[in-house]
Design a protein around this motif. Structure first.
Motif, mmCIF file in Angstrom:
data_model
loop_
_atom_site.group_PDB
_atom_site.id
_atom_site.type_symbol
_atom_site.label_atom_id
_atom_site.label_comp_id
_atom_site.label_asym_id
_atom_site.label_seq_id
_atom_site.Cartn_x
_atom_site.Cartn_y
_atom_site.Cartn_z
ATOM 1 N N ALA A 51 -1.513 -14.372 0.037
ATOM 2 C CA ALA A 51 -0.862 -15.104 1.124
ATOM 3 C C ALA A 51 -1.913 -15.451 2.165
ATOM 4 O O ALA A 51 -2.810 -14.661 2.448
ATOM 5 C CB ALA A 51 0.239 -14.270 1.755
ATOM 6 N N LEU A 52 -1.794 -16.628 2.717
ATOM 7 C CA LEU A 52 -2.647 -17.087 3.803
ATOM 8 C C LEU A 52 -1.731 -17.389 4.976
ATOM 9 O O LEU A 52 -0.799 -18.179 4.853
ATOM 10 C CB LEU A 52 -3.422 -18.338 3.381
ATOM 11 N N ARG A 53 -1.989 -16.736 6.110
ATOM 12 C CA ARG A 53 -1.093 -16.843 7.267
ATOM 13 C C ARG A 53 -1.856 -17.325 8.480
ATOM 14 O O ARG A 53 -2.936 -16.826 8.784
ATOM 15 C CB ARG A 53 -0.490 -15.460 7.538
ATOM 16 N N THR A 54 -1.299 -18.325 9.143
ATOM 17 C CA THR A 54 -1.766 -18.752 10.455
ATOM 18 C C THR A 54 -0.583 -18.584 11.403
ATOM 19 O O THR A 54 0.501 -18.191 10.993
ATOM 20 C CB THR A 54 -2.229 -20.226 10.448
ATOM 21 N N ARG A 55 -0.774 -18.951 12.660
ATOM 22 C CA ARG A 55 0.356 -18.869 13.594
ATOM 23 C C ARG A 55 1.473 -19.847 13.210
ATOM 24 O O ARG A 55 2.638 -19.588 13.453
ATOM 25 C CB ARG A 55 -0.104 -19.186 15.013
ATOM 26 N N GLU A 56 1.111 -20.979 12.590
ATOM 27 C CA GLU A 56 2.090 -22.031 12.313
ATOM 28 C C GLU A 56 2.669 -22.011 10.905
ATOM 29 O O GLU A 56 3.772 -22.504 10.679
ATOM 30 C CB GLU A 56 1.456 -23.420 12.525
ATOM 31 N N ARG A 57 1.923 -21.471 9.930
ATOM 32 C CA ARG A 57 2.353 -21.544 8.542
ATOM 33 C C ARG A 57 1.985 -20.270 7.786
ATOM 34 O O ARG A 57 1.099 -19.530 8.175
ATOM 35 C CB ARG A 57 1.681 -22.716 7.801
ATOM 36 N N MET A 58 2.674 -20.102 6.655
ATOM 37 C CA MET A 58 2.316 -19.067 5.697
ATOM 38 C C MET A 58 2.453 -19.664 4.312
ATOM 39 O O MET A 58 3.516 -20.192 3.956
ATOM 40 C CB MET A 58 3.205 -17.842 5.809
ATOM 41 N N ALA A 59 1.372 -19.605 3.539
ATOM 42 C CA ALA A 59 1.385 -20.089 2.160
ATOM 43 C C ALA A 59 1.207 -18.893 1.235
ATOM 44 O O ALA A 59 0.418 -17.995 1.514
ATOM 45 C CB ALA A 59 0.271 -21.103 1.937
ATOM 46 N N MET A 60 1.963 -18.875 0.146
ATOM 47 C CA MET A 60 1.864 -17.784 -0.821
ATOM 48 C C MET A 60 1.763 -18.364 -2.228
ATOM 49 O O MET A 60 2.376 -19.386 -2.528
ATOM 50 C CB MET A 60 3.088 -16.873 -0.739
ATOM 51 N N GLY A 61 0.968 -17.711 -3.060
ATOM 52 C CA GLY A 61 0.819 -18.129 -4.447
ATOM 53 C C GLY A 61 0.325 -16.979 -5.298
ATOM 54 O O GLY A 61 -0.010 -15.908 -4.792
ATOM 55 N N ALA A 62 0.273 -17.208 -6.617
ATOM 56 C CA ALA A 62 -0.195 -16.184 -7.549
ATOM 57 C C ALA A 62 -1.706 -16.076 -7.469
ATOM 58 O O ALA A 62 -2.408 -17.076 -7.343
ATOM 59 C CB ALA A 62 0.233 -16.535 -8.968
ATOM 60 N N SER A 63 -2.222 -14.853 -7.541
ATOM 61 C CA SER A 63 -3.664 -14.644 -7.525
ATOM 62 C C SER A 63 -4.241 -14.997 -8.892
ATOM 63 O O SER A 63 -3.535 -14.971 -9.901
ATOM 64 C CB SER A 63 -3.991 -13.197 -7.178
ATOM 65 N N PRO A 64 -5.544 -15.332 -8.970
ATOM 66 C CA PRO A 64 -6.150 -15.656 -10.264
ATOM 67 C C PRO A 64 -6.023 -14.504 -11.268
ATOM 68 O O PRO A 64 -5.774 -14.732 -12.442
ATOM 69 C CB PRO A 64 -7.613 -15.913 -9.922
ATOM 70 N N ALA A 65 -6.173 -13.255 -10.808
ATOM 71 C CA ALA A 65 -6.051 -12.107 -11.707
ATOM 72 C C ALA A 65 -4.642 -12.031 -12.287
ATOM 73 O O ALA A 65 -4.455 -11.757 -13.471
ATOM 74 C CB ALA A 65 -6.392 -10.820 -10.969
ATOM 75 N N HIS A 66 -3.641 -12.294 -11.461
ATOM 76 C CA HIS A 66 -2.252 -12.260 -11.921
ATOM 77 C C HIS A 66 -2.008 -13.392 -12.912
ATOM 78 O O HIS A 66 -1.367 -13.194 -13.944
ATOM 79 C CB HIS A 66 -1.296 -12.367 -10.733
ATOM 80 N N ARG A 67 -2.536 -14.576 -12.612
ATOM 81 C CA ARG A 67 -2.349 -15.708 -13.523
ATOM 82 C C ARG A 67 -2.992 -15.435 -14.873
ATOM 83 O O ARG A 67 -2.472 -15.817 -15.902
ATOM 84 C CB ARG A 67 -2.917 -16.983 -12.910
ATOM 85 N N ALA A 68 -4.148 -14.743 -14.880
ATOM 86 C CA ALA A 68 -4.833 -14.429 -16.131
ATOM 87 C C ALA A 68 -4.104 -13.333 -16.908
ATOM 88 O O ALA A 68 -4.077 -13.342 -18.138
ATOM 89 C CB ALA A 68 -6.268 -14.002 -15.842
ATOM 90 N N ALA A 69 -3.516 -12.380 -16.200
ATOM 91 C CA ALA A 69 -2.875 -11.231 -16.839
ATOM 92 C C ALA A 69 -1.477 -11.542 -17.364
ATOM 93 O O ALA A 69 -1.028 -10.927 -18.321
ATOM 94 C CB ALA A 69 -2.797 -10.061 -15.859
ATOM 95 N N VAL A 70 -0.781 -12.455 -16.730
ATOM 96 C CA VAL A 70 0.590 -12.773 -17.125
ATOM 97 C C VAL A 70 0.580 -14.106 -17.858
ATOM 98 O O VAL A 70 0.407 -15.156 -17.242
ATOM 99 C CB VAL A 70 1.527 -12.850 -15.890
ATOM 100 N N PRO A 71 0.739 -14.062 -19.193
ATOM 101 C CA PRO A 71 0.671 -15.313 -19.954
ATOM 102 C C PRO A 71 1.936 -16.160 -19.760
ATOM 103 O O PRO A 71 2.972 -15.890 -20.338
ATOM 104 C CB PRO A 71 0.535 -14.838 -21.402
ATOM 105 N N VAL A 72 1.807 -17.143 -18.896
ATOM 106 C CA VAL A 72 2.897 -18.096 -18.695
ATOM 107 C C VAL A 72 2.336 -19.487 -18.891
ATOM 108 O O VAL A 72 1.143 -19.720 -18.724
ATOM 109 C CB VAL A 72 3.522 -17.974 -17.278
ATOM 110 N N THR A 73 3.190 -20.401 -19.288
ATOM 111 C CA THR A 73 2.707 -21.757 -19.509
ATOM 112 C C THR A 73 2.262 -22.404 -18.209
ATOM 113 O O THR A 73 1.313 -23.145 -18.181
ATOM 114 C CB THR A 73 3.801 -22.616 -20.171
ATOM 115 N N GLU A 74 2.962 -22.101 -17.137
ATOM 116 C CA GLU A 74 2.589 -22.657 -15.836
ATOM 117 C C GLU A 74 2.845 -21.603 -14.764
ATOM 118 O O GLU A 74 3.941 -21.064 -14.665
ATOM 119 C CB GLU A 74 3.399 -23.917 -15.554
ATOM 120 N N PRO A 75 1.825 -21.311 -13.963
ATOM 121 C CA PRO A 75 2.033 -20.306 -12.911
ATOM 122 C C PRO A 75 3.057 -20.797 -11.892
ATOM 123 O O PRO A 75 3.272 -21.999 -11.743
ATOM 124 C CB PRO A 75 0.653 -20.152 -12.271
ATOM 125 N N PRO A 76 3.706 -19.861 -11.191
ATOM 126 C CA PRO A 76 4.677 -20.290 -10.184
ATOM 127 C C PRO A 76 4.003 -21.142 -9.113
ATOM 128 O O PRO A 76 2.845 -20.933 -8.778
ATOM 129 C CB PRO A 76 5.201 -18.987 -9.600
#
Length: 142
Positions: free
Chosen positions: A80-105
């Motif tokens: 997660a990346l947080r500033t005062r105005e926004r927060m963005a969240m996504g899957a980490s590269p390690a998680h994307r590599a470890a969890v075999p999905v066709t498309e990461p969330p």
């Protein structure tokens, strides 16, 4: 990233402090070491406490110094990346590599501080802004 990891409140009380205050600054757990070192009068020379960490005691005293522009949090397979105005969240590269999905969330984007508990993902309604934040998340990972 679990919401609990990305936005844990920090309570501090200093000796002699009579009144509390609520502050909206962005702190991170690595700030606790320099804060404790300063509180106990221990020098930090030669001690690695985190490249962008600093003491939070000035905040407890009501000083306006050391305002941080952003914080990055990792955990639960996400980032997660947080500033005062926004927060963005996504899957980490390690998680994307470890969890075999066709498309990461897809990354999510939330308006802060209005959306306290990340309930309204505005990423799909603001594609240009979401793309900017997706790139910021990717660069925060590196």
């Amino acid at each position: 990233v679990l919401s609990e990891t990305a936005q844990t409140p920090l309570f501090m009380r200093c000796p002699g402090q009579r009144h509390g205050q609520r502050r909206q600054e962005l702190a991170q757990t690595t700030d606790l070491w320099p804060t404790l070192y300063e509180a106990f009068g221990i020098g930090t020379e030669g001690v690695s406490v985190g490249e962008k960490s600093f003491s939070l005691l000035p905040w407890a005293r009501g000083d306006e110094s050391n305002e941080r522009e952003k914080v990055t949090t990792r955990g639960g397979g996400g980032i997660a990346l947080r500033t005062r105005e926004r927060m963005a969240m996504g899957a980490s590269p390690a998680h994307r590599a470890a969890v075999p999905v066709t498309e990461p969330p897809a990354p999510q984007l939330f308006i802060k501080p209005d959306d306290l508990w990340e309930t309204l993902d505005v990423g799909s309604s603001t594609p240009a802004e979401m793309e900017e934040w997706r790139q910021r998340l990717e660069s925060a990972i590196e």
